[in-house]
Design an enzyme around this catalytic site. Structure first.
Site, PDB file in Angstrom:
ATOM      1  N   ASP A  91     -35.145  -8.202  47.603  1.00 53.43           N
ATOM      2  CA  ASP A  91     -34.084  -9.160  47.912  1.00 53.43           C
ATOM      3  C   ASP A  91     -34.705 -10.422  48.497  1.00 53.43           C
ATOM      4  O   ASP A  91     -35.898 -10.469  48.795  1.00 53.43           O
ATOM      5  CB  ASP A  91     -33.035  -8.551  48.822  1.00 53.43           C
ATOM      6  N   GLN A 137     -21.754 -15.838  44.487  1.00 51.21           N
ATOM      7  CA  GLN A 137     -21.072 -15.805  45.770  1.00 51.21           C
ATOM      8  C   GLN A 137     -19.646 -16.304  45.568  1.00 51.21           C
ATOM      9  O   GLN A 137     -19.221 -16.599  44.471  1.00 51.21           O
ATOM     10  CB  GLN A 137     -21.828 -16.641  46.796  1.00 51.21           C
ATOM     11  N   ASP A 159     -27.673  -0.796  45.209  1.00 51.74           N
ATOM     12  CA  ASP A 159     -28.597  -0.307  46.234  1.00 51.74           C
ATOM     13  C   ASP A 159     -27.821  -0.119  47.528  1.00 51.74           C
ATOM     14  O   ASP A 159     -26.801  -0.764  47.744  1.00 51.74           O
ATOM     15  CB  ASP A 159     -29.727  -1.311  46.478  1.00 51.74           C
ATOM     16  N   CYS A 173     -27.034  21.831  43.456  1.00 53.41           N
ATOM     17  CA  CYS A 173     -28.062  20.819  43.668  1.00 53.41           C
ATOM     18  C   CYS A 173     -29.454  21.433  43.516  1.00 53.41           C
ATOM     19  O   CYS A 173     -29.700  22.566  43.944  1.00 53.41           O
ATOM     20  CB  CYS A 173     -27.913  20.197  45.055  1.00 53.41           C
ATOM     21  N   CYS A 178     -31.589  22.375  49.150  1.00 59.68           N
ATOM     22  CA  CYS A 178     -30.613  23.341  48.620  1.00 59.68           C
ATOM     23  C   CYS A 178     -31.282  24.543  47.967  1.00 59.68           C
ATOM     24  O   CYS A 178     -30.748  25.656  48.025  1.00 59.68           O
ATOM     25  CB  CYS A 178     -29.706  22.633  47.598  1.00 59.68           C
ATOM     26  N   HIS A 207     -31.961  15.410  49.928  1.00 56.98           N
ATOM     27  CA  HIS A 207     -30.720  15.897  49.317  1.00 56.98           C
ATOM     28  C   HIS A 207     -29.782  14.743  48.977  1.00 56.98           C
ATOM     29  O   HIS A 207     -29.223  14.690  47.873  1.00 56.98           O
ATOM     30  CB  HIS A 207     -29.995  16.877  50.246  1.00 56.98           C
TER      31      HIS A 207
END
Length: 374
Positions: free
Chosen positions: A91, A188, A265, A303, A308, A334
């Site tokens: 970014d 924007q 993200d 999972c 898990c 996880h």
């Protein structure tokens, strides 16, 4: 090999495809784990890749302050530094300057601010942001922009948007010609359709390799965010990637994909893992709750992550209560696995033309709530 986007299938507004880069393909829709300071917290890079992640996000603001962009370049760049040979998006630093830095001063040129780490003074401009991201060596570079927190007046949102568009043009010039690397513009305009469309028009006229929808998930609420996404994607080119910045919760991500977003993200899955918040196909649970103390079952039997496969809720509860480092490692793994599983399932559903049914099943599962206690 350069940068390109191959749109492979659509289902309504939802899309699936592949972003091609010299460092590897990025399957879309894609969720990018956040490696703010050259690490996804509590995870090794190999472990992040095992979850199914094709790309990570790095943060210009944090990396320019520590260890420093010039030092990073001397050490071989961000990919080598953190041992992640696949694509990285960085970014621009604009959001962190506005949200973290102290005593900042905004001008047409850029922003001067004091570091939140040691109070040292810095200047960030479109040109310096492009220079830093080039030194880091990221594959996808973001334009420098101003992101005002919402709620804000229409006048303030319009001012910030138009400044960001002027900075976008300067970012494009400063980025120059870098084969194999991409520059994304950032739309924007708050929650005002006319401002969003003005921003999109300006960005398309400048011309970018992809387009981000910025300035959302900053306090406006999900309904308002989806309201913007209902029209925002229509203003952007269909043959280039669309990136929704800083989003979000699982149902935010599903709603964004439904409306035509390709990339997202968020720090939420890793941050939640460190605080004991766990995402499953039956909604969210808190591993520190006493109900898990004697529970021999996994977090989610469907999972495939190590938490898990190999450990019980009782053990994970014990680790968290004991403040053991392994708790953050397993719960973060996880959560990241859950997010990547969602992305993989959505890619398949879009390709097969049954995204609406998948979405209905997803919401039904989350509404069901956690399995009954023993």
């Amino acid at each position: 090999m350069g940068f390109s986007f191959d749109l492979q299938a659509t289902d309504g507004s939802a899309r699936t495809g592949v972003i091609n880069t010299p460092r590897g393909d990025i399957r879309t829709p894609a969720f990018m784990p956040v490696g703010t300071a050259a690490t996804v917290k509590a995870m090794m890079p190999e472990s992040v890749r095992e979850t199914g992640a094709d790309i990570l996000l790095g943060n210009t603001y944090h990396l320019m302050l520590r260890p420093g962009a010039e030092r990073m370049a001397a050490l071989g760049g961000l990919h080598k530094f953190m041992n992640w040979p696949r694509p990285i998006l960085t970014d621009s630093g604009g959001f962190q300057v506005m949200s973290l830095a102290g005593l900042r001063k905004l001008t047409e040129k850029g922003v001067t601010f004091k570091s939140h780490i040691d109070g040292s003074k810095h200047e960030l401009t479109p040109e310096r942001s492009m220079e830093i991201q080039a030194l880091l060596g990221s594959d996808i570079v973001m334009c420098f922009d101003e992101c005002p927190a919402l709620p804000a007046t229409d006048e303030e949102v319009a001012r910030a948007m138009r400044l960001s568009m002027r900075w976008a043009e300067r970012s494009k010039v400063a980025f120059g010609d870098r084969p194999g690397h991409a520059l994304f513009g950032i739309m924007q305009g708050g929650v005002t359709q006319e401002l969003r469309e003005e921003s999109a028009k300006a960005l398309v006229e400048i011309g970018f390799d992809g387009y981000a929808v910025g300035g959302l998930a900053v306090g406006e609420g999900q309904e308002a965010m989806f309201g913007v996404l209902d029209y925002a994607c229509d203003s952007l080119p269909k043959d280039q990637p669309r990136y929704l910045m800083g989003v979000g919760k699982p149902d935010d991500i599903v709603g964004a994909v439904k409306r035509g977003i390709d990339m997202m993200d968020c720090v939420l899955p890793s941050r939640s893992g460190r605080t004991g918040q766990v995402f499953t196909r039956y909604g969210q649970l808190n591993i520190k709750n006493a109900r898990h103390m004697d529970d021999t079952r996994p977090l989610d039997e469907a999972c495939s992550c190590p938490a898990c496969r190999n450990y019980s809720r009782a053990y994970l509860h014990h680790l968290f209560r004991s403040q053991e480092i392994l708790s953050s490692m397993l719960l973060t793994w996880h959560n990241l696995q859950y997010y990547q599983d969602i992305m993989n399932e959505m890619r398949g559903a879009i390709a097969n033309g049954n995204f609406a049914q998948w979405e209905e099943n997803f919401h039904a599962g989350c509404a069901q709530g956690d399995i009954d206690p023993l």
